[in-house]
Design a protein around this motif. Structure first.
Motif, PDB file in Angstrom:
ATOM      1  N   ALA A  10       0.840  -1.195   0.000  1.00 55.58           N
ATOM      2  CA  ALA A  10       0.000   0.000   0.000  1.00 55.58           C
ATOM      3  C   ALA A  10       0.877   1.247   0.000  1.00 55.58           C
ATOM      4  CB  ALA A  10      -0.918  -0.010   1.216  1.00 55.58           C
ATOM      5  N   LYS A  11       0.396   2.305  -0.640  1.00 53.33           N
ATOM      6  CA  LYS A  11       1.146   3.553  -0.718  1.00 53.33           C
ATOM      7  C   LYS A  11       0.265   4.711  -0.268  1.00 53.33           C
ATOM      8  CE  LYS A  11       3.873   2.136  -4.753  1.00 53.33           C
ATOM      9  NZ  LYS A  11       5.025   1.760  -4.004  1.00 53.33           N
ATOM     10  N   LYS A  12       0.883   5.648   0.422  1.00 58.94           N
ATOM     11  CA  LYS A  12       0.220   6.891   0.787  1.00 58.94           C
ATOM     12  C   LYS A  12       0.590   7.921  -0.273  1.00 58.94           C
ATOM     13  CE  LYS A  12       0.340   5.998   5.760  1.00 58.94           C
ATOM     14  NZ  LYS A  12      -0.943   5.375   5.737  1.00 58.94           N
ATOM     15  N   MET A  13      -0.419   8.661  -0.736  1.00 55.12           N
ATOM     16  CA  MET A  13      -0.198   9.610  -1.814  1.00 55.12           C
ATOM     17  C   MET A  13      -0.979  10.891  -1.537  1.00 55.12           C
ATOM     18  SD  MET A  13      -0.617   6.881  -4.903  1.00 55.12           S
ATOM     19  CE  MET A  13       0.842   7.133  -5.890  1.00 55.12           C
ATOM     20  N   ILE A  14      -0.491  11.988  -2.114  1.00 52.79           N
ATOM     21  CA  ILE A  14      -1.224  13.242  -2.030  1.00 52.79           C
ATOM     22  C   ILE A  14      -1.228  13.914  -3.395  1.00 52.79           C
ATOM     23  CG2 ILE A  14      -0.817  13.608   0.428  1.00 52.79           C
ATOM     24  CD1 ILE A  14       1.371  15.639  -0.316  1.00 52.79           C
ATOM     25  N   GLY A  15      -2.269  14.703  -3.641  1.00 49.95           N
ATOM     26  CA  GLY A  15      -2.381  15.408  -4.909  1.00 49.95           C
ATOM     27  C   GLY A  15      -3.780  15.940  -5.106  1.00 49.95           C
ATOM     28  N   PHE A  16      -4.236  15.866  -6.355  1.00 44.70           N
ATOM     29  CA  PHE A  16      -5.523  16.435  -6.732  1.00 44.70           C
ATOM     30  C   PHE A  16      -6.278  15.470  -7.640  1.00 44.70           C
ATOM     31  CE2 PHE A  16      -2.548  19.888  -5.966  1.00 44.70           C
ATOM     32  CZ  PHE A  16      -3.248  20.622  -5.015  1.00 44.70           C
ATOM     33  N   SER A  17      -7.620  15.607  -7.675  1.00 42.41           N
ATOM     34  CA  SER A  17      -8.429  14.736  -8.524  1.00 42.41           C
ATOM     35  C   SER A  17      -9.516  15.537  -9.225  1.00 42.41           C
ATOM     36  CB  SER A  17      -9.063  13.616  -7.700  1.00 42.41           C
ATOM     37  OG  SER A  17     -10.069  14.125  -6.839  1.00 42.41           O
ATOM     38  N   ILE A  18     -10.064  14.893 -10.261  1.00 39.49           N
ATOM     39  CA  ILE A  18     -11.152  15.500 -11.022  1.00 39.49           C
ATOM     40  C   ILE A  18     -11.960  14.381 -11.663  1.00 39.49           C
ATOM     41  CG2 ILE A  18      -9.859  15.734 -13.184  1.00 39.49           C
ATOM     42  CD1 ILE A  18     -11.179  18.554 -13.428  1.00 39.49           C
ATOM     43  N   LYS A  19     -13.274  14.578 -11.776  1.00 38.99           N
ATOM     44  CA  LYS A  19     -14.115  13.665 -12.553  1.00 38.99           C
ATOM     45  C   LYS A  19     -13.996  14.092 -14.006  1.00 38.99           C
ATOM     46  CE  LYS A  19     -16.786  11.132  -9.694  1.00 38.99           C
ATOM     47  NZ  LYS A  19     -16.728   9.698  -9.662  1.00 38.99           N
ATOM     48  N   THR A  20     -13.810  13.124 -14.901  1.00 39.00           N
ATOM     49  CA  THR A  20     -13.603  13.461 -16.299  1.00 39.00           C
ATOM     50  C   THR A  20     -14.078  12.325 -17.194  1.00 39.00           C
ATOM     51  OG1 THR A  20     -11.978  14.380 -17.846  1.00 39.00           O
ATOM     52  CG2 THR A  20     -11.209  12.599 -16.400  1.00 39.00           C
ATOM     53  N   THR A  21     -13.982  12.521 -18.490  1.00 40.83           N
ATOM     54  CA  THR A  21     -14.234  11.484 -19.489  1.00 40.83           C
ATOM     55  C   THR A  21     -13.125  11.588 -20.535  1.00 40.83           C
ATOM     56  OG1 THR A  21     -15.528  12.877 -20.996  1.00 40.83           O
ATOM     57  CG2 THR A  21     -16.754  11.738 -19.224  1.00 40.83           C
ATOM     58  N   MET A  22     -13.004  10.588 -21.359  1.00 40.11           N
ATOM     59  CA  MET A  22     -12.027  10.656 -22.442  1.00 40.11           C
ATOM     60  C   MET A  22     -12.462  11.697 -23.487  1.00 40.11           C
ATOM     61  SD  MET A  22      -9.699   8.668 -21.554  1.00 40.11           S
ATOM     62  CE  MET A  22      -8.698   7.625 -22.561  1.00 40.11           C
ATOM     63  N   ALA A  23     -13.763  11.812 -23.720  1.00 30.86           N
ATOM     64  CA  ALA A  23     -14.277  12.745 -24.726  1.00 30.86           C
ATOM     65  C   ALA A  23     -14.104  14.201 -24.307  1.00 30.86           C
ATOM     66  CB  ALA A  23     -15.754  12.462 -24.998  1.00 30.86           C
ATOM     67  N   ASN A  24     -14.155  14.469 -23.011  1.00 25.17           N
ATOM     68  CA  ASN A  24     -14.002  15.832 -22.498  1.00 25.17           C
ATOM     69  C   ASN A  24     -12.957  15.804 -21.381  1.00 25.17           C
ATOM     70  OD1 ASN A  24     -14.410  18.566 -22.070  1.00 25.17           O
ATOM     71  ND2 ASN A  24     -16.177  18.240 -20.743  1.00 25.17           N
ATOM     72  N   THR A  64     -16.544   3.641 -22.862  1.00 25.10           N
ATOM     73  CA  THR A  64     -16.692   4.473 -24.053  1.00 25.10           C
ATOM     74  C   THR A  64     -16.022   5.830 -23.807  1.00 25.10           C
ATOM     75  OG1 THR A  64     -18.735   5.586 -23.391  1.00 25.10           O
ATOM     76  CG2 THR A  64     -18.953   3.399 -24.448  1.00 25.10           C
ATOM     77  N   PRO A  65     -15.875   6.644 -24.828  1.00 14.67           N
ATOM     78  CA  PRO A  65     -15.283   7.972 -24.630  1.00 14.67           C
ATOM     79  C   PRO A  65     -16.065   8.867 -23.666  1.00 14.67           C
ATOM     80  CG  PRO A  65     -15.196   7.371 -26.946  1.00 14.67           C
ATOM     81  CD  PRO A  65     -16.032   6.324 -26.255  1.00 14.67           C
ATOM     82  N   THR A  66     -17.341   8.555 -23.432  1.00 11.32           N
ATOM     83  CA  THR A  66     -18.140   9.386 -22.527  1.00 11.32           C
ATOM     84  C   THR A  66     -18.319   8.764 -21.138  1.00 11.32           C
ATOM     85  OG1 THR A  66     -20.186   8.437 -23.401  1.00 11.32           O
ATOM     86  CG2 THR A  66     -19.402  10.490 -24.424  1.00 11.32           C
ATOM     87  N   THR A  67     -17.662   7.653 -20.868  1.00 11.63           N
ATOM     88  CA  THR A  67     -17.728   7.029 -19.544  1.00 11.63           C
ATOM     89  C   THR A  67     -16.960   7.886 -18.543  1.00 11.63           C
ATOM     90  OG1 THR A  67     -17.843   4.824 -20.544  1.00 11.63           O
ATOM     91  CG2 THR A  67     -17.232   4.939 -18.221  1.00 11.63           C
ATOM     92  N   ALA A  68     -17.628   8.276 -17.462  1.00  9.19           N
ATOM     93  CA  ALA A  68     -16.988   9.119 -16.440  1.00  9.19           C
ATOM     94  C   ALA A  68     -16.095   8.274 -15.537  1.00  9.19           C
ATOM     95  CB  ALA A  68     -18.041   9.833 -15.611  1.00  9.19           C
ATOM     96  N   PHE A  69     -14.978   8.854 -15.118  1.00 11.07           N
ATOM     97  CA  PHE A  69     -14.071   8.224 -14.169  1.00 11.07           C
ATOM     98  C   PHE A  69     -13.367   9.322 -13.391  1.00 11.07           C
ATOM     99  CE2 PHE A  69     -11.805   8.781 -18.129  1.00 11.07           C
ATOM    100  CZ  PHE A  69     -10.536   9.210 -17.758  1.00 11.07           C
TER     101      PHE A  69
END
Length: 158
Positions: A10-24, A64-69
Protein backbone atom coordinates in the motif's frame (compact mmCIF):
# COMPACT_ATOMS: atom_id res chain seq x y z
CA UNK A 1 5.67 -3.31 -24.08
CA UNK A 2 4.94 -5.82 -21.28
CA UNK A 3 7.63 -5.52 -18.62
CA UNK A 4 6.62 -7.63 -15.62
CA UNK A 5 4.07 -8.44 -12.98
CA UNK A 6 4.68 -6.95 -9.58
CA UNK A 7 2.94 -7.02 -6.22
CA UNK A 8 3.12 -3.68 -4.45
CA UNK A 9 2.54 -2.68 -0.85
CA UNK A 10 0.00 0.00 0.00
CA UNK A 11 1.15 3.55 -0.72
CA UNK A 12 0.22 6.89 0.79
CA UNK A 13 -0.20 9.61 -1.81
CA UNK A 14 -1.22 13.24 -2.03
CA UNK A 15 -2.38 15.41 -4.91
CA UNK A 16 -5.52 16.44 -6.73
CA UNK A 17 -8.43 14.74 -8.52
CA UNK A 18 -11.15 15.50 -11.02
CA UNK A 19 -14.11 13.67 -12.55
CA UNK A 20 -13.60 13.46 -16.30
CA UNK A 21 -14.23 11.48 -19.49
CA UNK A 22 -12.03 10.66 -22.44
CA UNK A 23 -14.28 12.74 -24.73
CA UNK A 24 -14.00 15.83 -22.50
CA UNK A 25 -10.68 15.19 -20.77
CA UNK A 26 -10.06 17.60 -17.88
CA UNK A 27 -6.80 15.98 -16.70
CA UNK A 28 -4.68 19.03 -17.50
CA UNK A 29 -6.46 20.96 -14.72
CA UNK A 30 -5.16 18.72 -11.93
CA UNK A 31 -1.62 18.72 -13.31
CA UNK A 32 -1.79 22.52 -13.47
CA UNK A 33 -2.73 22.44 -9.77
CA UNK A 34 -0.01 19.98 -8.75
CA UNK A 35 3.09 20.99 -10.71
CA UNK A 36 3.55 24.52 -9.33
CA UNK A 37 3.11 23.19 -5.79
CA UNK A 38 5.55 20.25 -5.88
CA UNK A 39 8.05 22.18 -3.75
CA UNK A 40 5.49 22.22 -0.90
CA UNK A 41 5.67 18.42 -0.58
CA UNK A 42 8.29 17.83 2.11
CA UNK A 43 8.14 14.05 2.50
CA UNK A 44 7.93 12.63 -1.04
CA UNK A 45 9.19 9.07 -1.44
CA UNK A 46 10.72 9.92 -4.84
CA UNK A 47 10.45 12.40 -7.70
CA UNK A 48 8.05 10.07 -9.56
CA UNK A 49 4.64 11.44 -10.50
CA UNK A 50 1.54 9.24 -10.60
CA UNK A 51 -1.35 9.64 -13.02
CA UNK A 52 -4.04 7.44 -11.51
CA UNK A 53 -7.54 6.48 -12.62
CA UNK A 54 -10.46 4.98 -10.74
CA UNK A 55 -13.02 3.41 -13.02
CA UNK A 56 -16.51 2.29 -12.08
CA UNK A 57 -16.12 -1.41 -12.88
CA UNK A 58 -16.72 -1.17 -16.63
CA UNK A 59 -15.05 -3.74 -18.83
CA UNK A 60 -12.83 -2.69 -21.72
CA UNK A 61 -15.73 -3.38 -24.08
CA UNK A 62 -18.18 -1.28 -22.00
CA UNK A 63 -15.85 1.69 -21.59
CA UNK A 64 -16.69 4.47 -24.05
CA UNK A 65 -15.28 7.97 -24.63
CA UNK A 66 -18.14 9.39 -22.53
CA UNK A 67 -17.73 7.03 -19.54
CA UNK A 68 -16.99 9.12 -16.44
CA UNK A 69 -14.07 8.22 -14.17
CA UNK A 70 -11.94 9.91 -11.51
CA UNK A 71 -8.43 11.02 -12.48
CA UNK A 72 -5.69 11.88 -9.97
CA UNK A 73 -2.33 13.66 -10.20
CA UNK A 74 -0.33 12.33 -7.23
CA UNK A 75 3.00 12.07 -5.45
CA UNK A 76 3.82 9.15 -3.09
CA UNK A 77 4.68 10.32 0.43
CA UNK A 78 6.18 8.63 3.51
CA UNK A 79 3.22 9.59 5.71
CA UNK A 80 0.45 12.13 6.08
CA UNK A 81 2.25 14.13 8.76
CA UNK A 82 2.56 17.12 6.44
CA UNK A 83 -0.12 17.57 3.81
CA UNK A 84 -0.09 20.99 2.12
CA UNK A 85 -3.31 23.00 2.18
CA UNK A 86 -6.03 21.79 -0.24
CA UNK A 87 -4.14 18.60 -1.18
CA UNK A 88 -6.15 15.37 -1.08
CA UNK A 89 -4.89 12.21 0.58
CA UNK A 90 -5.15 8.96 -1.34
CA UNK A 91 -4.39 5.44 -0.11
CA UNK A 92 -3.35 3.16 -2.96
CA UNK A 93 -4.14 -0.41 -1.86
CA UNK A 94 -1.62 -3.23 -2.08
CA UNK A 95 -2.00 -5.71 -4.90
CA UNK A 96 -0.67 -7.33 -8.03
CA UNK A 97 -0.11 -5.34 -11.21
CA UNK A 98 0.91 -5.99 -14.79
CA UNK A 99 3.45 -3.34 -15.76
CA UNK A 100 3.83 -2.07 -19.34
CA UNK A 101 6.13 0.49 -20.93
CA UNK A 102 4.54 3.21 -23.04
CA UNK A 103 7.00 5.03 -25.27
CA UNK A 104 5.79 7.91 -27.39
CA UNK A 105 3.46 10.88 -27.27
CA UNK A 106 0.04 11.00 -25.67
CA UNK A 107 -1.40 10.62 -29.18
CA UNK A 108 0.29 7.18 -29.30
CA UNK A 109 -1.30 6.08 -26.02
CA UNK A 110 -4.40 4.44 -27.59
CA UNK A 111 -2.07 1.90 -29.25
CA UNK A 112 -0.65 1.01 -25.85
CA UNK A 113 -4.07 0.63 -24.23
CA UNK A 114 -5.31 -1.45 -27.16
CA UNK A 115 -2.35 -3.79 -26.76
CA UNK A 116 -2.91 -4.11 -22.99
CA UNK A 117 -6.68 -4.64 -22.94
CA UNK A 118 -7.41 -6.20 -26.33
CA UNK A 119 -4.29 -8.30 -26.89
CA UNK A 120 -2.19 -8.96 -23.79
CA UNK A 121 -4.90 -9.31 -21.14
CA UNK A 122 -7.22 -11.72 -23.03
CA UNK A 123 -4.23 -13.96 -23.80
CA UNK A 124 -2.87 -13.92 -20.25
CA UNK A 125 -3.88 -15.92 -17.20
CA UNK A 126 -5.09 -12.70 -15.51
CA UNK A 127 -8.23 -10.63 -15.24
CA UNK A 128 -8.60 -6.97 -14.27
CA UNK A 129 -8.88 -6.40 -10.53
CA UNK A 130 -11.12 -3.64 -9.16
CA UNK A 131 -8.32 -1.35 -7.96
CA UNK A 132 -6.87 1.87 -9.34
CA UNK A 133 -4.97 1.90 -12.63
CA UNK A 134 -1.99 4.23 -12.80
CA UNK A 135 1.00 5.42 -14.79
CA UNK A 136 4.35 6.31 -13.28
CA UNK A 137 6.18 9.21 -14.83
CA UNK A 138 9.78 8.89 -13.70
CA UNK A 139 13.20 9.96 -14.97
CA UNK A 140 12.46 8.96 -18.58
CA UNK A 141 9.25 10.97 -18.79
CA UNK A 142 10.09 13.88 -21.10
CA UNK A 143 6.62 15.40 -21.55
CA UNK A 144 3.46 14.11 -23.20
CA UNK A 145 4.35 15.42 -26.67
CA UNK A 146 7.92 14.09 -26.82
CA UNK A 147 8.15 10.94 -29.00
CA UNK A 148 11.00 9.64 -26.80
CA UNK A 149 9.08 9.95 -23.54
CA UNK A 150 8.51 6.82 -21.46
CA UNK A 151 6.07 6.00 -18.69
CA UNK A 152 5.13 2.80 -16.93
CA UNK A 153 1.48 1.76 -17.15
CA UNK A 154 0.31 -0.29 -14.13
CA UNK A 155 -2.85 -2.38 -14.59
CA UNK A 156 -4.38 -4.12 -11.54
CA UNK A 157 -4.67 -7.87 -12.10
CA UNK A 158 -5.79 -10.98 -10.26
Amino acid sequence: MFLKTETITAKKMIGFSIKTTMANDQTVKIWQQLMPRLKEIKNAVSADLFSLQIYNGETFEEFTPTTAFTKFALVAVKNYDFVPENFQQFDLPAGKYAVFLHKGTSADFPKTTHYIYAEWLPNSEYTIDDRPHFAVMGDNYLGHENPETEEEVWVPIQ
